[in-house]
Design a protein around this motif. Structure first.
Motif, PDB file in Angstrom:
ATOM      1  N   TYR A  96       0.838  -1.207   0.000  1.00  0.00           N
ATOM      2  CA  TYR A  96       0.000   0.000   0.000  1.00  0.00           C
ATOM      3  C   TYR A  96       0.874   1.258   0.000  1.00  0.00           C
ATOM      4  N   GLY A  97       2.072   1.119   0.558  1.00  0.00           N
ATOM      5  CA  GLY A  97       3.022   2.240   0.568  1.00  0.00           C
ATOM      6  C   GLY A  97       3.517   2.603  -0.823  1.00  0.00           C
ATOM      7  N   LEU A  98       3.348   1.692  -1.768  1.00  0.00           N
ATOM      8  CA  LEU A  98       3.802   1.976  -3.140  1.00  0.00           C
ATOM      9  C   LEU A  98       2.762   2.790  -3.910  1.00  0.00           C
ATOM     10  N   LYS A  99       1.533   2.816  -3.382  1.00  0.00           N
ATOM     11  CA  LYS A  99       0.457   3.547  -4.076  1.00  0.00           C
ATOM     12  C   LYS A  99       0.756   5.041  -4.003  1.00  0.00           C
ATOM     13  N   PRO A 100       0.729   5.732  -5.155  1.00  0.00           N
ATOM     14  CA  PRO A 100       0.970   7.176  -5.090  1.00  0.00           C
ATOM     15  C   PRO A 100      -0.100   7.861  -4.235  1.00  0.00           C
ATOM     16  N   LYS A 101       0.306   8.855  -3.480  1.00  0.00           N
ATOM     17  CA  LYS A 101      -0.615   9.562  -2.592  1.00  0.00           C
ATOM     18  C   LYS A 101      -1.768  10.197  -3.371  1.00  0.00           C
ATOM     19  N   MET A 102      -1.474  10.617  -4.574  1.00  0.00           N
ATOM     20  CA  MET A 102      -2.486  11.289  -5.401  1.00  0.00           C
ATOM     21  C   MET A 102      -3.524  10.334  -5.987  1.00  0.00           C
ATOM     22  N   ASN A 142       4.361   1.161 -12.469  1.00  0.00           N
ATOM     23  CA  ASN A 142       5.515   1.817 -11.843  1.00  0.00           C
ATOM     24  C   ASN A 142       5.956   1.114 -10.565  1.00  0.00           C
ATOM     25  N   SER A 143       4.991   0.531  -9.864  1.00  0.00           N
ATOM     26  CA  SER A 143       5.324  -0.100  -8.587  1.00  0.00           C
ATOM     27  C   SER A 143       6.056  -1.419  -8.748  1.00  0.00           C
TER      28      SER A 143
END
Ligand SMILES: Nc1ncnc2c1ncn2[C@@H]1O[C@H](COP(=O)(O)OP(=O)(O)OP(=O)(O)O)[C@@H](O)[C@H]1O
Ligand SMILES: [Mg+2]
Length: 390
Positions: A96-102, A142-143
């Protein structure tokens, strides 16, 4: 006196993998980060090896190496895809940390997406227009630190040339075939291939992809007429497609059931009012937060209305539109002006006061400063719509 030829400490082969030129040494270890981009790209294009040499002052330098290698340089089998079950579990559940904040997407959906990617499933992102399908697919790509390729199938009129290639004629060479970028993509082990807007693709594209996507077949037929020449899809290739399914767009063709069956569906959720507000606040911190809340409310009211049994509009305002609208607010336009140029043109104007556009205008005007709207749309109706939505 014989000249002593210095031997390199390490030897790598550079090879294109998507947009990146990666370097792998004789043990198959990825050394990309140790070598400059330029050196890797030149070596990949020039087809030569690079060696790591010790310089006089005890430092190290990567440069062209002309000699032989004792063992063949492994290239693609070592892309960093977790192999062990433990490692895969760890990767998925910490992803979940790989998910972009946006990108607004629930933790479960994101993990499911990552899991499907890691497990080499064919993934199909579905959902209405502008809800973040392409954004999520690109974020996944990207992840997964893997070679990636992008194809927009909605924009291509000639699926054969995009997916297979073209036959050319040259007076010197005669007739020859130049293969497509897609052919290269499917032959790249562990690559992630994004098939954007698959639902808008030409049916010929679906037919061509049918064998490619089938887990039991996994090949691309180059010459459909002869039934002969085929290209095998390399190991570990993952396909990620996006589709507007079951929405209002007539340009979206109804996808073949057999094709759909070849995919694991990941449905993108339309954002809730709360998530939409949060997103807009993250994206536009300098815009009045009250106005951003209004925008999220307007969008949410249109969405619930479009889903109700007595819907007076056929579709709700998408997140793409709310983001665009807030961009206008950021550039100094009022809410009313922004809505006029970004929202209203999406709604049909025929039917005057009964038109979809009039209905949406009523909602927007409730949130505009002067509050001078005629009450075609009464308070009770607003309350019902808000209740439906919660
Ligand atoms: N869930 C979301 N989280 C963050 N931003 C979003 C989300 N959904 C949409 N957006 C915004 O809307 C824009 C368009 O999103 P995107 O292109 O991913 O939509 P889509 O679902 O692929 O649409 P289409 O069906 O038209 O292809 C993004 O650039 C982003 O600004
Ligand atoms: Mg898209």
């Amino acid at each position: 006196m014989t000249k002593i030829i210095k031997q390199p400490i390490n030897i790598v082969k550079c090879e294109w993998s998507g947009n990146r030129a990666n370097a792998f040494d004789t043990n198959g270890v990825k050394r990309t980060s140790e070598i400059t981009v330029g050196a890797r790209q030149k070596a990949a294009d020039g087809g030569y090896l690079l060696g790591k040499f010790e310089t006089k002052n005890g430092k190290f330098q990567w440069r062209r190496y002309e000699g032989e290698t004792s063992s063949p340089v492994q290239v693609s089998s070592t892309v960093e895809v977790p192999q062990e079950h433990e490692e895969i579990l760890q990767f998925i559940h910490s992803s979940y940390g790989l998910k972009p904040k946006m990108l607004m997407m629930s933790e479960l959906k994101w993990k499911y997406l990552v899991r499907s990617g890691v497990r080499g499933k064919n993934i199909m992102m579905t959902g209405p227009a502008g809800c973040g399908k392409t954004m999520a697919a690109k974020s996944l790509v990207n992840s997964l630190d893997r070679p990636d390729y992008y194809f927009n199938l909605g924009a291509t009129q000639d699926p054969r040339s995009t997916l297979i290639g073209n036959t050319h004629f040259d007076t010197k060479k005669g007739t020859y075939f130049s293969e497509s970028h897609f052919v290269k993509a499917i032959q790249t082990p562990n690559s992630v291939i994004l098939l954007d807007e698959l639902s808008r693709a030409h049916p010929d594209a679906w037919n061509i992809l049918m064998t490619v996507l089938d887990y039991g077949q996994r090949y691309l037929r180059i010459d459909e007429s002869s039934g002969s020449d085929t290209i095998k899809v390399a190991d570990g290739v993952t396909f990620v497609a996006t589709a507007n399914i079951g929405n209002e767009y007539t340009s979206t063709r109804v996808m073949d059931k057999a094709l759909m069956d070849r995919f694991t569906i990941v449905e993108m959720d339309v954002l809730t009012e709360g998530d939409e507000t949060e997103l807009l606040n993250i994206m536009f911190p300098s815009v009045d937060s009250k106005v951003l809340t209004s925008v999220a409310k307007i969008a949410s009211l249109t969405r619930s209305e479009s889903k109700s049994d007595t819907a007076r509009i056929t579709s709700g305002i998408s997140t793409r539109t709310t983001v665009e609208l807030c961009g206008l607010l950021y550039d100094g336009f009022t809410l009313e002006e922004s809505a006029e140029v970004s929202i209203y043109p999406q709604y049909d104007n025929t039917g005057g006061v009964d038109s979809e556009r009039t209905f949406v205008k009523q909602i927007v005007q409730k949130f505009c400063d002067d509050g001078s709207s005629d009450d075609l749309f009464n308070e009770d109706e607003m309350a019902t719509a808000e209740e439906d939505n919660s």
